[in-house]
Design a protein around this motif. Structure first.
Motif, PDB file in Angstrom:
ATOM      1  N   GLY A 563       0.808  -1.212   0.000  1.00  0.00           N
ATOM      2  CA  GLY A 563       0.000   0.000   0.000  1.00  0.00           C
ATOM      3  C   GLY A 563       0.843   1.264   0.000  1.00  0.00           C
ATOM      4  N   PHE A 564       1.943   1.261   0.766  1.00  0.00           N
ATOM      5  CA  PHE A 564       2.818   2.433   0.802  1.00  0.00           C
ATOM      6  C   PHE A 564       3.403   2.725  -0.577  1.00  0.00           C
ATOM      7  N   LEU A 566       2.135   1.648  -3.621  1.00  0.00           N
ATOM      8  CA  LEU A 566       1.138   1.871  -4.673  1.00  0.00           C
ATOM      9  C   LEU A 566       0.312   3.127  -4.465  1.00  0.00           C
ATOM     10  N   TYR A 567       0.208   3.601  -3.228  1.00  0.00           N
ATOM     11  CA  TYR A 567      -0.699   4.719  -2.968  1.00  0.00           C
ATOM     12  C   TYR A 567      -0.081   5.659  -1.937  1.00  0.00           C
ATOM     13  N   PRO A 568       0.926   6.454  -2.329  1.00  0.00           N
ATOM     14  CA  PRO A 568       1.465   7.454  -1.384  1.00  0.00           C
ATOM     15  C   PRO A 568       0.384   8.453  -1.018  1.00  0.00           C
ATOM     16  N   LEU A 569       0.265   8.737   0.257  1.00  0.00           N
ATOM     17  CA  LEU A 569      -0.869   9.525   0.742  1.00  0.00           C
ATOM     18  C   LEU A 569      -0.402  10.545   1.767  1.00  0.00           C
ATOM     19  N   ALA A 570      -0.799  11.793   1.563  1.00  0.00           N
ATOM     20  CA  ALA A 570      -0.500  12.839   2.538  1.00  0.00           C
ATOM     21  C   ALA A 570      -1.497  12.753   3.686  1.00  0.00           C
ATOM     22  N   PRO A 571      -1.035  12.636   4.928  1.00  0.00           N
ATOM     23  CA  PRO A 571      -1.969  12.630   6.062  1.00  0.00           C
ATOM     24  C   PRO A 571      -2.586  14.018   6.241  1.00  0.00           C
ATOM     25  N   PRO A 572      -3.619  14.145   7.053  1.00  0.00           N
ATOM     26  CA  PRO A 572      -4.268  15.459   7.224  1.00  0.00           C
ATOM     27  C   PRO A 572      -3.298  16.558   7.634  1.00  0.00           C
ATOM     28  N   ASN A 603       9.402   8.229   5.805  1.00  0.00           N
ATOM     29  CA  ASN A 603       8.515   8.637   4.721  1.00  0.00           C
ATOM     30  C   ASN A 603       7.158   9.018   5.305  1.00  0.00           C
ATOM     31  N   GLN A 604       6.862  10.301   5.332  1.00  0.00           N
ATOM     32  CA  GLN A 604       5.615  10.769   5.936  1.00  0.00           C
ATOM     33  C   GLN A 604       4.396  10.510   5.056  1.00  0.00           C
ATOM     34  N   TYR A 605       4.631  10.081   3.815  1.00  0.00           N
ATOM     35  CA  TYR A 605       3.520   9.775   2.914  1.00  0.00           C
ATOM     36  C   TYR A 605       3.174   8.286   2.900  1.00  0.00           C
ATOM     37  N   ALA A 606       3.802   7.491   3.770  1.00  0.00           N
ATOM     38  CA  ALA A 606       3.447   6.075   3.928  1.00  0.00           C
ATOM     39  C   ALA A 606       2.339   5.985   4.967  1.00  0.00           C
TER      40      ALA A 606
END
Length: 711
Positions: A563-564, A566-572, A603-606
């Protein structure tokens, strides 16, 4: 000593001839077919291992040739080393230069003529090939020196495994990464000469000549002369000492200034190359300097410790050599030599890998601990094996040295006369479970182990597994634009579902200081403590359930890594313009691409899925399923509930991140259930008149049934 190839014949079964003559033919044909299939599989595995070793060798060669051209062992033949003494090996007034020559004067005398054979680029290619061939030869000769009797599988697979491990070891990799692959010739060649003397040269005097040459290249290896003397090979010991003396005298005659600089000014090479207190110097002297000791007191302590290590290590080496474990004796002596030398550089510690030849432990489950520990210490950086804590620095900076000292003085290797040498205490397994679905068979090698695993092996694997997880997570794609775009998608989906509560919860917590402090403490304190505590309790009290729970947690973590990536995501807290407050890490400057100090750590986007919630959910499920008391089950159920509140309140995760964490944890439990069967197995009563346990009878069958019931 007979070599491994002589023990790689048949399995020792000449066949069974039945009384009826023809009745045994089908059984014999089936046995022959099974043996042929096993041989074919073994040959395929051997070929695959050789291919892997070749790939590793090519990778190291490419790393050396791709690196910026640095000085080879003796530099350029056209450039003098010193303006005061052109062509000198050492510069007496220049210390701690890692690019200078650090070998003995005899090594320089031998290597200097090769500089004129080819121009520098071609010389680099030749040196690289020679280095890797020397390393491969060490693995090949060591594989032929395994102690008798050698099982067929071990005899066939030992050579490619050892060569592959040599190519993947830190000494080879670090020399390749620095572009100085040629320096491997100096440590690999002495090891090869010693092994050839011990295993491939039958006569004593030629064998001693090879040992003496190895000592002339690396003086500490003169310790092999006492080993030869104590094991009855006195002509070989005398030849080794005479060869070393003659080679050293020759270097004094040909290179008097360099010999004086090496033996007198630098005290047998001390101070040449890098700083003696650098982590690359894996000797007792270097370790004492790293601990802050210096001056005459350090020298005296070093001398006393070196004498004790030599005394204990050589006694053990002699005992193992007389026991028929000559390869282990050579590894022990080599580890002693590197540890007590004034400078034992990391690229000289190929001896540590050879110590895998020793067998440790009476239980079959314990046999893997020592080889795994040696391989991990020799192939992984110390930062992977131990966390970056100041209290662990003395251990972390001396991992290879500690492995060498353990092999030389501490590890209780089994003698061949031990009853556990060939037949260790077997591992207790539960009866196989039935597959849950006929189309998804259980893995044949996933057997239900009932005994407690070895604690050291578990700690090593957990630490290395988590370190690899951290590196993969840190290397996952971290594009700011993609992560923020995905964050917008998650927020839009939550709005559509009516669960976009993050901002309201975050602002309410910020307005309540005591609640903010509570959630900050919970978020930062229990993520690792609770899972490790549960694993510790299960390991001690319920080993069967420990394996089941540990496997599900590991599988869930591996799935999260996908998931980390395939889908890097910024937390709120890292979404610009949304007004979230990062209560844990402090204000984040979203105009700065670095996003403050935390982004440099991991990595803060994981963020998708949330393992903060996933691991807490795993804890809750395990506690609720296994805890004997109601209040314990209640605490287990509250942990994931408080954790999901904490990750949302501190603006570190979206609600859907928690859903993703729950999904990977559920998948982890599901995979374990599908692949290994239910956690609790039902004991089937045998049919009337049939012996229990599928044909077994007596106490063994009853023990197997009780073990299945306990699992």
């Amino acid at each position: 000593m007979a070599n491994a190839a002589e023990h790689s014949g048949d399995n020792g079964h000449a066949g069974v001839i039945s009384a009826g003559g023809h009745a045994g033919a089908p059984a014999a044909a089936a046995a022959a077919s099974a043996a042929a299939g096993a041989d074919a599989r073994l040959a395929a595995v051997r070929l695959l291992l050789w291919a892997l070793a070749g790939v590793l060798a090519l990778r190291q060669a490419a790393a050396v040739l791709r690196a910026p051209s640095g000085p080879w062992p003796l530099g350029s033949p056209h450039a003098p080393y010193s303006p005061y003494d052109p062509g000198a090996l050492y510069i007496p007034h220049v210390l701690h230069d890692p690019d200078r020559f650090t070998g003995t004067p005899f090594a320089g005398l031998v290597l200097k003529p090769f500089l004129g054979l080819a121009p520098p680029p071609s010389l680099g290619v030749l040196w690289t090939c020679a280095s890797l061939l020397a390393v491969a030869a060490v693995g090949l000769v060591a594989a032929r020196g395994l102690p008798d009797p050698v099982p067929r599988r071990t005899a066939l697979l030992a050579a490619p495994v050892l060569v592959g491990l040599m190519m993947a070891s830190l000494p080879v990799r670090e020399a390749a990464a620095s572009g100085r692959g040629a320096v491997l010739v100096l440590p690999a060649l002495p090891v090869l000469l010693v092994l050839l003397a011990l295993f491939r040269v039958p006569s004593d005097r030629p064998a001693g000549f090879l040992v003496g040459l190895a000592a002339a290249l690396q003086p500490a290896l003169l310790l092999f002369a006492p080993l030869l003397w104590r094991t009855g090979r006195r002509p070989a010991a005398g030849a080794a000492a005479a060869t070393f003396a003659a080679a050293t005298a020759l270097s004094w005659a040909a290179l008097p200034r360099d010999s004086w600089a090496y033996w007198a000014h630098h005290l047998a090479g001390t101070g040449l190359g890098g700083a003696p207190d650098a982590p690359a110097n894996q000797s007792v002297h270097g370790a004492l300097l790293r601990l802050g000791l210096s001056g005459p007191g350090e020298v005296v302590l070093y001398a006393l410790l070196a004498a004790a290590i030599v005394w204990a290590g050589l006694r053990r080496a002699v005992r193992y050599a007389r026991d028929g474990q000559l390869l282990l004796a050579a590894a022990v002596t080599g580890c002693v030599a590197v540890a007590v030398a004034p400078t034992g550089w990391r690229h000289q510690l190929l001896w540590v890998l050879l110590a895998v030849a020793g067998r440790v432990g009476a239980r079959a489950a314990d046999r893997r601990v020592w080889p795994v520990a040696v391989v991990l210490a020799a192939t992984l950086p110390s930062a992977v094996l131990l966390p970056n804590l100041a209290a662990l620095a003395p251990v972390r900076d001396n991992v290879l040295l500690l492995a060498a000292l353990a092999a030389a003085c501490a590890v209780p290797f089994l003698p061949r006369s031990s009853p556990y040498w060939r037949t260790p205490v077997p591992t207790e397994y539960g009866r196989p479970a039935a597959a849950r679905w006929s189309r998804i068979p259980l893995l044949p090698f996933w057997r239900r182990v009932l005994t407690r695993p070895n604690l050291l092996l578990e700690l090593l694997l957990i630490r290395v597994g988590y370190s690899i997880y951290s590196h993969i997570r840190a290397a996952a794609p971290a594009s700011r634009s993609v992560a923020e775009e995905n964050g917008g998608q998650i927020h839009a989906v939550e709005r559509a579902l009516g669960i976009d509560i993050e901002h309201a919860v975050n602002q309410a917590v910020v307005a309540t200081p005591w609640l903010e402090g509570f959630f900050n403490f919970y978020y930062t304190s229990f993520h690792f403590v609770v899972p490790l505590s549960i694993l510790g309790v299960l390991y001690w009290r319920r080993p069967g359930d420990y394996r089941w729970a540990r496997a599900s947690l590991g599988l869930a973590t591996v799935l999260a890594l996908a998931g980390f990536w395939l889908y890097p995501l910024a937390p709120p807290r890292l979404m610009p313009g949304m007004g979230f407050v990062d209560t844990v890490h402090g204000p984040q400057d979203l105009a700065n691409p670095q996003y403050g100090a935390m982004t440099a750590i991991s990595n803060q986007y994981a963020a998708m899925p949330s393992l903060h919630f996933g691991w807490s959910l795993w804890c809750g499920i395990v506690v609720v399923a296994l805890a004997p008391k109601a209040w314990q089950k209640l605490l287990g159920a509250l942990h994931p509930l408080i954790t999901v509140c904490a990750i949302v309140a501190t603006a570190n995760h979206w609600v859907l991140d928690a859903v993703g964490g729950a999904a990977v944890v559920g998948a982890g439990f599901g995979l374990v259930h599908v692949l290994s069967g239910p956690r609790r197995l039902r004991v089937r009563l045998p049919a009337q008149g049939a012996p229990p346990g599928g044909g077994r009878s007596g106490p063994a069958a009853g023990a197997g049934a009780r073990a299945s019931a306990r699992s």
